[in-house]
Design a protein around this motif. Structure first.
Motif, short mmCIF file in Angstrom:
data_model
loop_
_atom_site.label_atom_id
_atom_site.label_comp_id
_atom_site.label_asym_id
_atom_site.label_seq_id
_atom_site.Cartn_x
_atom_site.Cartn_y
_atom_site.Cartn_z
N PRO A 18 2.22 75.03 44.74
CA PRO A 18 3.25 75.70 45.55
C PRO A 18 4.61 75.02 45.51
CG PRO A 18 1.19 75.60 46.76
CD PRO A 18 1.03 74.73 45.53
N MET A 19 5.64 75.86 45.53
CA MET A 19 7.04 75.42 45.63
C MET A 19 7.51 75.79 47.03
SD MET A 19 10.38 76.87 43.57
CE MET A 19 10.24 78.53 44.26
N VAL A 20 8.08 74.84 47.75
CA VAL A 20 8.59 75.07 49.09
C VAL A 20 9.98 74.45 49.19
CG1 VAL A 20 8.25 74.67 51.56
CG2 VAL A 20 6.26 75.00 50.07
N GLY A 21 10.96 75.25 49.60
CA GLY A 21 12.31 74.72 49.77
C GLY A 21 13.25 75.76 50.35
N TYR A 22 14.43 75.30 50.71
CA TYR A 22 15.45 76.14 51.32
C TYR A 22 16.36 76.75 50.25
CZ TYR A 22 13.93 73.76 55.54
OH TYR A 22 13.16 73.25 56.57
N ALA A 23 16.65 78.02 50.38
CA ALA A 23 17.42 78.75 49.37
C ALA A 23 18.89 78.33 49.33
CB ALA A 23 17.34 80.25 49.64
N VAL A 24 19.36 78.10 48.11
CA VAL A 24 20.77 77.99 47.80
C VAL A 24 21.03 79.14 46.84
CG1 VAL A 24 22.59 76.60 46.75
CG2 VAL A 24 20.77 75.49 48.07
N THR A 25 21.80 80.11 47.27
CA THR A 25 21.91 81.37 46.53
C THR A 25 23.19 81.47 45.70
OG1 THR A 25 23.03 82.47 48.36
CG2 THR A 25 20.61 82.57 48.33
N ALA A 26 23.10 82.30 44.66
CA ALA A 26 24.27 82.60 43.84
C ALA A 26 24.03 83.90 43.09
CB ALA A 26 24.54 81.47 42.85
N THR A 27 25.12 84.57 42.74
CA THR A 27 25.04 85.70 41.82
C THR A 27 25.56 85.23 40.48
OG1 THR A 27 27.21 86.56 42.48
CG2 THR A 27 25.29 87.43 43.64
N ILE A 28 24.96 85.76 39.42
CA ILE A 28 25.27 85.24 38.10
C ILE A 28 25.26 86.40 37.09
CG2 ILE A 28 22.88 84.67 37.57
CD1 ILE A 28 23.96 81.97 36.48
N CYS A 29 26.15 86.31 36.12
CA CYS A 29 26.27 87.35 35.09
C CYS A 29 26.47 86.64 33.75
CB CYS A 29 27.46 88.24 35.40
SG CYS A 29 27.80 89.49 34.15
N ASN A 30 25.80 87.15 32.72
CA ASN A 30 26.06 86.56 31.40
C ASN A 30 25.89 87.54 30.26
OD1 ASN A 30 23.27 86.59 31.37
ND2 ASN A 30 23.05 84.51 30.65
N ASP A 31 26.27 88.78 30.51
CA ASP A 31 26.17 89.74 29.41
C ASP A 31 27.53 90.32 29.01
OD1 ASP A 31 26.63 91.45 31.54
OD2 ASP A 31 25.02 92.84 31.02
N THR A 32 28.61 89.61 29.36
CA THR A 32 29.93 90.08 28.97
C THR A 32 30.45 89.23 27.81
OG1 THR A 32 30.98 88.65 30.60
CG2 THR A 32 30.48 90.89 31.30
N PRO A 33 31.28 89.81 26.94
CA PRO A 33 31.76 89.06 25.78
C PRO A 33 32.86 88.05 26.10
CG PRO A 33 32.62 91.29 25.75
CD PRO A 33 31.67 91.20 26.92
N GLN A 34 33.49 88.18 27.27
CA GLN A 34 34.54 87.23 27.63
C GLN A 34 34.49 86.91 29.12
OE1 GLN A 34 37.90 89.34 26.16
NE2 GLN A 34 38.07 90.68 27.92
N ARG A 35 35.13 85.83 29.50
CA ARG A 35 35.11 85.36 30.89
C ARG A 35 35.75 86.37 31.83
NH1 ARG A 35 32.05 81.39 31.70
NH2 ARG A 35 32.00 79.76 30.18
N ASP A 36 35.12 86.52 32.99
CA ASP A 36 35.66 87.32 34.08
C ASP A 36 36.57 86.40 34.89
OD1 ASP A 36 36.04 88.50 36.63
OD2 ASP A 36 34.17 89.61 36.46
N PRO A 37 37.83 86.78 35.10
CA PRO A 37 38.75 85.89 35.83
C PRO A 37 38.31 85.61 37.27
CG PRO A 37 39.85 87.93 35.16
CD PRO A 37 38.47 87.98 34.63
N SER A 38 37.46 86.45 37.83
CA SER A 38 37.01 86.23 39.21
C SER A 38 35.78 85.32 39.29
CB SER A 38 36.71 87.57 39.90
OG SER A 38 35.60 88.20 39.29
N ALA A 39 35.22 84.95 38.14
CA ALA A 39 34.02 84.10 38.13
C ALA A 39 34.37 82.69 38.61
CB ALA A 39 33.43 84.04 36.73
N ARG A 40 33.40 82.10 39.30
CA ARG A 40 33.55 80.72 39.76
C ARG A 40 32.88 79.81 38.75
NH1 ARG A 40 32.24 80.02 45.75
NH2 ARG A 40 33.43 78.16 45.30
#
Length: 182
Positions: free
Chosen positions: A51-73
């Protein structure tokens, strides 16, 4: 979300399988029985770790675009959130790519950084790679599947509510998963 559990309570949870935890939660009536667990679209890739037990650290992620999105962190924003999160932590990555079949959210390099910052595992509705290297670290991994290439990794948002496999997760949610699911 309960981030005030004592280390010994978390250790005890790590010795209980996920179906037993799910049965207990259902017994309290805090949610309808068909909710609160992820479906077959997210599977355990490291069943030998238990079992894995822990507190969530969340993020949204994208990697199917050919160039960087200026709003990406930058990925540093996720590393910082993880460093400041309650421990143990589970990195939860929600795929916002248009084509999830080719997404890749982490490999052994990022897993090593996550682990050094206090994560015991990662959970994503996208794909991963470098499974042999990740297993060698003892890092728990739950994902949709495996792919060979990483694409252009772009972190969009950090510490935001996400939904994986129909389950809403907010930062700090206690995550429990094993070979049966999450």
């Amino acid at each position: 979300m309960p981030t005030n559990l004592k280390p010994e309570q978390l250790a005890q949870l790590a010795h209980i399988d996920t179906p037993t935890v799910s049965n207990a939660i259902e017994g309290f009536g805090v949610r309808p029985p068909p909710e609160g667990h992820m479906g077959e679209d997210i599977r355990c890739l490291t069943p030998e770790f238990g079992p894995m037990v822990g507190y969530a650290v969340t993020a949204t992620i994208c990697n199917d675009t050919p160039q960087r999105d200026p709003s990406a962190r930058g990925i540093a924003a996720l590393y910082e959130a993880l460093a400041n999160a309650p421990k143990p932590a589970v990195v939860v990555l929600h795929d916002v790519s248009k084509d999830r079949s080719r997404s890749c959210h982490l490999g052994d390099g990022m897993s090593a950084f996550f682990q050094r910052l206090g994560a015991v595992g990662a959970l994503t509705d996208g794909n991963v790679r470098d499974l042999v290297g990740i297993k060698a670290m003892g890092f728990n991994l739950f994902a949709h599947g495996l792919v060979a290439s990483r694409g252009l990794l772009q972190l969009m948002e950090v510490n935001v509510p996400v939904t994986l496999s129909g389950v809403p997760i907010v930062p700090g949610t206690l995550i429990h998963g094993d070979y049966n699911g999450v």
